[in-house]
Design a protein around this motif. Structure first.
Motif, short mmCIF file in Angstrom:
data_model
loop_
_atom_site.label_atom_id
_atom_site.label_comp_id
_atom_site.label_asym_id
_atom_site.label_seq_id
_atom_site.Cartn_x
_atom_site.Cartn_y
_atom_site.Cartn_z
N TYR A 1 0.82 -1.21 0.00
CA TYR A 1 0.00 0.00 0.00
C TYR A 1 0.86 1.26 0.00
N CYS B 1 2.47 1.93 -3.31
CA CYS B 1 1.41 2.24 -4.28
C CYS B 1 0.99 3.70 -4.13
N ALA B 2 0.74 4.13 -2.90
CA ALA B 2 0.31 5.51 -2.66
C ALA B 2 1.44 6.49 -2.99
N ASN C 1 -0.67 6.62 -7.21
CA ASN C 1 -1.85 5.90 -7.70
C ASN C 1 -3.09 6.30 -6.91
N THR D 1 -6.07 6.32 -4.45
CA THR D 1 -6.35 5.73 -3.14
C THR D 1 -7.80 5.99 -2.78
N CYS E 1 -5.42 1.15 -2.35
CA CYS E 1 -4.70 1.84 -3.42
C CYS E 1 -4.72 0.94 -4.64
N GLN F 1 -4.23 -1.02 2.89
CA GLN F 1 -3.39 -0.48 3.96
C GLN F 1 -3.50 -1.39 5.18
#
Length: 80
Positions: free
Chosen positions: A38, A41-42, A46, A48, A56, A66
């Motif tokens: 997560y 990714c964030a 990307n 969320t 995400c 998360q």
């Protein structure tokens, strides 16, 4: 000698053109960040979703959740 220089120049132009085409087709981006959780990714920007737990989603459709807060994460929070 002039013919050899001309052929070398055309060859160099073809190689440069192929490199530009490959760069454009790859999206013009350098190295892609490795996304494996997560947080990464964030951090990569990307989309969320602020739900519980937060999610995400990468551009290629992978979804990361998360991690929930553990007891050690919440012990420093004031009790209300």
């Amino acid at each position: 000698m002039n013919k050899q220089v001309l052929v070398s120049g055309i060859g160099a132009l073809i190689i440069a053109l192929v490199a530009v085409i490959i760069y454009i087709l790859s999206g013009g981006q350098g190295s892609q960040p490795i996304i494996s959780d997560y947080a990464s990714c964030a951090k990569a920007g990307n989309a969320t979703v602020e739900s519980y737990p937060a999610e995400c989603t990468t551009k290629d459709g992978r979804t990361f959740i998360q991690p929930a807060a553990t007891e050690s994460d919440t012990t420093a929070l004031p009790a209300y």
